[in-house]
Design a protein around this motif. Structure first.
Motif, short mmCIF file in Angstrom:
data_model
loop_
_atom_site.label_atom_id
_atom_site.label_comp_id
_atom_site.label_asym_id
_atom_site.label_seq_id
_atom_site.Cartn_x
_atom_site.Cartn_y
_atom_site.Cartn_z
N GLY A 29 0.81 -1.21 0.00
CA GLY A 29 0.00 0.00 0.00
C GLY A 29 0.84 1.26 0.00
N THR A 30 0.18 2.36 0.27
CA THR A 30 0.86 3.65 0.30
C THR A 30 1.86 3.69 1.44
OG1 THR A 30 -1.13 4.71 -0.58
CG2 THR A 30 0.51 6.13 0.45
N VAL A 31 3.03 4.16 1.14
CA VAL A 31 4.09 4.17 2.16
C VAL A 31 4.63 5.58 2.35
CG1 VAL A 31 5.93 3.61 0.52
CG2 VAL A 31 6.19 3.03 2.93
N ASN A 32 4.86 5.91 3.58
CA ASN A 32 5.59 7.13 3.92
C ASN A 32 6.97 6.71 4.41
OD1 ASN A 32 3.26 8.62 3.42
ND2 ASN A 32 2.59 8.50 5.54
N LEU A 33 7.96 7.48 4.06
CA LEU A 33 9.34 7.08 4.36
C LEU A 33 10.05 8.17 5.14
CD1 LEU A 33 9.92 5.64 0.82
CD2 LEU A 33 9.94 4.29 2.92
N PHE A 34 10.90 7.75 6.04
CA PHE A 34 11.56 8.66 6.95
C PHE A 34 13.04 8.29 7.09
CE2 PHE A 34 7.53 10.18 8.81
CZ PHE A 34 6.69 9.13 8.51
N TRP A 35 13.85 9.29 7.33
CA TRP A 35 15.19 9.08 7.83
C TRP A 35 15.31 9.83 9.15
CZ3 TRP A 35 19.16 5.94 6.79
CH2 TRP A 35 19.19 5.28 5.54
N TYR A 36 15.80 9.12 10.16
CA TYR A 36 16.05 9.70 11.46
C TYR A 36 17.55 9.65 11.74
CZ TYR A 36 11.05 8.93 12.44
OH TYR A 36 9.68 8.93 12.40
N VAL A 37 17.98 10.51 12.63
CA VAL A 37 19.39 10.53 13.02
C VAL A 37 19.49 10.63 14.54
CG1 VAL A 37 19.58 13.05 12.76
CG2 VAL A 37 21.64 11.64 12.69
N GLN A 38 20.45 9.93 15.08
CA GLN A 38 20.74 10.06 16.51
C GLN A 38 22.21 10.37 16.65
OE1 GLN A 38 19.42 6.91 19.05
NE2 GLN A 38 19.75 8.14 20.87
N TYR A 39 22.50 11.59 17.07
CA TYR A 39 23.89 12.00 17.31
C TYR A 39 24.34 11.47 18.66
CZ TYR A 39 23.08 15.10 13.37
OH TYR A 39 22.78 15.58 12.12
#
Lengths: 113, 114
Positions: A29-39
């Motif tokens: 189905g419809t997908v939303n995509l993310f990139w996260y960062v943890q410093y």
């Protein structure tokens, strides 16, 4: 099954090198995509997200990601990394405002000064 | 391999009700983090636990409380729910030991307050 794969566990680069972190997803189905960062020593932050529209998404700190539907990919890029980009990066896929998030296992980026 | 398990996956509550979200870390992981991500918003760190003790506190409202139990699972208790509490709540776990241990995320609990 829904899944997110990040190809590299640990990437080591020198400053000014170009960066590309791979992310592939499997999501119905419809997908939303993310990139996260943890410093180091900090909490998770959102780098960028794709919901719809232009498949090239620009985020904070010079990062961008390209959604390629035919390849089920959402790779993260930066033309020239800095030492301060040393962090752990997570790709995630979700099903919109009512969906959950599937995280990849993360890629640790180490940038040598 | 076992992953971080969150339950329930979805939860619908009415205003002023209470909710309890659960997070089961990967076995032998002693550190748990809770995040809240509202629609279209950045994730907000709420609280973390290490060895059953609160290790860090973020933007967790006073109406919320959390704890980590002897089996290392954690529960986030939310009272007097407000519409603005509608969000995705996800937890993550790791083995404490500097920043070198990988962080693993659950799939989140989608809370809808009506």
């Amino acid at each position: 099954a829904q899944s997110v794969s990040q190809h590299n566990h640990h990437v080591i680069l020198s400053e000014a090198a170009s960066l590309e972190l791979g992310c592939n997803y499997s999501y119905g189905g419809t997908v939303n995509l993310f990139w996260y960062v943890q410093y180091p020593g900090q909490h998770l932050q959102l780098l960028l997200k794709y919901f719809s529209g232009d498949p090239l998404v620009k985020g904070i700190k010079g990062f961008e990601a390209e959604f390629i539907k035919s390849k089920f990919s959402f790779n993260l890029r930066k033309p020239s990394v800095q030492w301060s980009d040393t962090a752990e990066y997570f790709c995630a896929a979700g099903g919109g405002s009512q969906g959950n998030l599937i995280f990849g296992k993360g890629t640790k980026l180490s940038v040598k000064p | 391999a076992a992953g971080v398990i969150q339950s329930p996956r979805h939860l619908i509550k009415e205003k002023r009700e209470t909710a309890t979200l659960k997070c089961y870390p990967i076995p032998r992981h002693d550190t748990v983090y809770w995040y809240q991500q509202g629609p279209g918003q950045d994730p907000q760190f709420l609280i973390s636990f290490y060895e059953k003790m609160q290790s860090d506190k973020g933007s967790i409202p006073d109406r919320f409380s959390a704890q980590q139990f002897s089996d290392y699972h954690s529960e986030l208790n939310m009272s007097s729910l407000e519409l603005g509490d509608s969000a995705l709540y996800f937890c993550a776990s790791r083995v404490r030991g500097g920043n070198n241990s990988p962080l693993h995320f659950g799939n989140g609990t989608r809370l809808t307050v009506t």
